[in-house]
Design an enzyme around this catalytic site. Structure first.
Site, PDB file in Angstrom:
ATOM      1  N   SER A  15      34.657 -66.407 -29.495  1.00  0.00           N
ATOM      2  CA  SER A  15      33.765 -65.284 -29.726  1.00  0.00           C
ATOM      3  C   SER A  15      32.329 -65.693 -29.383  1.00  0.00           C
ATOM      4  O   SER A  15      32.057 -66.049 -28.242  1.00  0.00           O
ATOM      5  CB  SER A  15      33.914 -64.774 -31.163  1.00  0.00           C
ATOM      6  OG  SER A  15      33.337 -63.501 -31.321  1.00  0.00           O
ATOM      7  N   ASP A 134      41.837 -56.422 -28.478  1.00  0.00           N
ATOM      8  CA  ASP A 134      40.594 -56.730 -29.179  1.00  0.00           C
ATOM      9  C   ASP A 134      39.802 -55.447 -29.430  1.00  0.00           C
ATOM     10  O   ASP A 134      39.539 -54.681 -28.516  1.00  0.00           O
ATOM     11  CB  ASP A 134      39.762 -57.686 -28.318  1.00  0.00           C
ATOM     12  CG  ASP A 134      38.720 -58.440 -29.099  1.00  0.00           C
ATOM     13  OD1 ASP A 134      38.132 -57.857 -30.039  1.00  0.00           O
ATOM     14  OD2 ASP A 134      38.475 -59.607 -28.761  1.00  0.00           O
ATOM     15  N   HIS A 161      41.207 -59.537 -31.793  1.00  0.00           N
ATOM     16  CA  HIS A 161      40.123 -60.518 -31.711  1.00  0.00           C
ATOM     17  C   HIS A 161      40.432 -61.767 -32.539  1.00  0.00           C
ATOM     18  O   HIS A 161      40.178 -62.885 -32.103  1.00  0.00           O
ATOM     19  CB  HIS A 161      38.802 -59.895 -32.188  1.00  0.00           C
ATOM     20  CG  HIS A 161      37.618 -60.765 -31.916  1.00  0.00           C
ATOM     21  ND1 HIS A 161      37.151 -60.996 -30.635  1.00  0.00           N
ATOM     22  CD2 HIS A 161      36.815 -61.466 -32.740  1.00  0.00           C
ATOM     23  CE1 HIS A 161      36.109 -61.806 -30.684  1.00  0.00           C
ATOM     24  NE2 HIS A 161      35.880 -62.107 -31.953  1.00  0.00           N
TER      25      HIS A 161
END
Length: 181
Positions: A15, A134, A161
């Site tokens: 991320s 995601d 995610h």
């Protein structure tokens, strides 16, 4: 790595950490051998990311429980959440054990990130892992990362995610394969 005496190393970023890893690989192309970017993004400047990250920063300050719920809703799949059972106890644990000031600062950094100028300078053997379902980071961000890094390989995780938590073996298999290529 300097403190540990490692001259070269492999690096994985998830991320926002994928942006950090990208920057490190671009700044130190002679040191990062293999790079793995999971659920990453090039920039937080698009309207949806701006809306999301500003909302997170605001909720982190005003209503951590609501942010915890939002993160669970958008970070995990329906099936995974259905298997948790008492979601409110998970929310309570998150509220009690998280650094909400730090989370707010991270959200503020998310909407400022832009590693677009770094992509061309990455020389590491790179694997980009996109999360096909995601809801936090547009899956097309993985395509943009992979296309911007010369020779990068793009693979898809059939998950959300937070697939690292939801489907760790799927992620581990792809990472292990890349590290042994």
């Amino acid at each position: 790595m300097d403190h540990g005496g490692a001259e070269t190393f492999d690096l994985l970023g998830f991320s926002l950490g994928a942006a950090v890893a990208t920057r490190l690989a671009a700044l130190h192309p002679d040191r990062v051998e293999r790079l793995i970017l999971v659920g990453g993004f090039v920039s937080g400047h698009d309207p949806r990311s701006q809306l999301q990250f500003r909302h997170w920063a605001d909720l982190a300050k005003r209503d951590p429980a609501s942010l915890a719920r939002l993160m669970l809703l958008t970070g995990f799949s329906h099936a995974f959440l259905a298997g948790i059972g008492d979601v409110e106890s998970v929310v309570a644990d998150m509220v009690a054990s998280s650094n909400w000031q730090g989370i707010g600062r991270q959200a503020e950094l998310d909407f400022q990130v832009d590693v677009s100028q770094d992509l061309a300078n990455v020389r590491a053997h790179t694997l980009v892992l996109g999360n096909r379902y995601d809801q936090m980071v547009d899956p097309r961000a993985a395509i943009k990362l992979a296309n911007g890094i010369s020779g990068a390989t793009l693979e898809w995780i059939e998950g959300p995610h937070l697939a690292l938590m939801e489907a760790p073996m799927s992620v581990a298999d792809l990472v292990t394969q890349h590290l042994h290529d």
